[in-house]
Design a protein around this motif. Sequence first.
Motif, short mmCIF file in Angstrom:
data_model
loop_
_atom_site.label_atom_id
_atom_site.label_comp_id
_atom_site.label_asym_id
_atom_site.label_seq_id
_atom_site.Cartn_x
_atom_site.Cartn_y
_atom_site.Cartn_z
N ILE A 52 3.89 -0.01 -6.87
CA ILE A 52 3.34 1.18 -6.23
C ILE A 52 4.46 2.01 -5.61
N ARG A 53 5.33 1.37 -4.85
CA ARG A 53 6.46 2.09 -4.22
C ARG A 53 7.33 2.77 -5.27
N ILE A 81 -4.73 -0.19 -7.04
CA ILE A 81 -4.05 0.95 -7.65
C ILE A 81 -3.51 0.55 -9.01
N LEU A 118 5.43 5.80 -6.63
CA LEU A 118 5.32 6.88 -5.65
C LEU A 118 6.55 7.78 -5.67
N ASN A 155 -7.79 5.53 -6.70
CA ASN A 155 -7.60 4.09 -6.88
C ASN A 155 -8.44 3.71 -8.09
N GLN A 215 1.14 9.66 -1.24
CA GLN A 215 1.46 8.54 -0.36
C GLN A 215 0.36 7.48 -0.43
N LEU A 216 0.71 6.29 -0.02
CA LEU A 216 -0.23 5.18 0.01
C LEU A 216 -1.03 5.27 1.30
N ASP A 235 2.80 -4.19 -4.69
CA ASP A 235 3.37 -3.23 -3.72
C ASP A 235 4.68 -2.63 -4.23
N SER A 272 -5.29 3.40 -1.51
CA SER A 272 -5.36 4.47 -2.50
C SER A 272 -4.06 5.27 -2.43
N ILE A 273 -3.82 6.09 -3.46
CA ILE A 273 -2.76 7.08 -3.32
C ILE A 273 -3.44 8.40 -3.01
#
Length: 110
Positions: free
Chosen positions: A23-24, A91, A27, A84, A34-35, A20, A39-40
């Motif tokens: 991913i953040r 991801i 992003l 994804n 966005q999540l 997580d 998926s993004i």
Amino acid sequence: MTQLLHSRCKPLEGQPAMTDAEIRSHLNEVSGWQLVDGSIEKTFTFKDYLEALAFVNAMAWVCHTEDHHPDMSMGYNRVVVRFNTHSVGGISINDFICAAKLNALVAFVA
């Protein structure tokens, strides 16, 4: 984003999905993504159907050359793109590489 834009997707079988926190962090490098449900996702909006379709065709070429393919839906003037990585069960960096390339591509289509 520049590093992502100049990177290439590679096979990731057997590798873990991003955390997580990863991913953040990523992003923040791809504007407008966005999540959403593992998926993004990003919605691209265009002037009309022809511009949206031109984007879809150009996106298909970019994703084919990266061998990393999104789920997408298209309406009259919008395209929703979701990435994804099935081989990692979540991801991966490949999703962000393609997201960066699509962000750069949209400037040429619209």
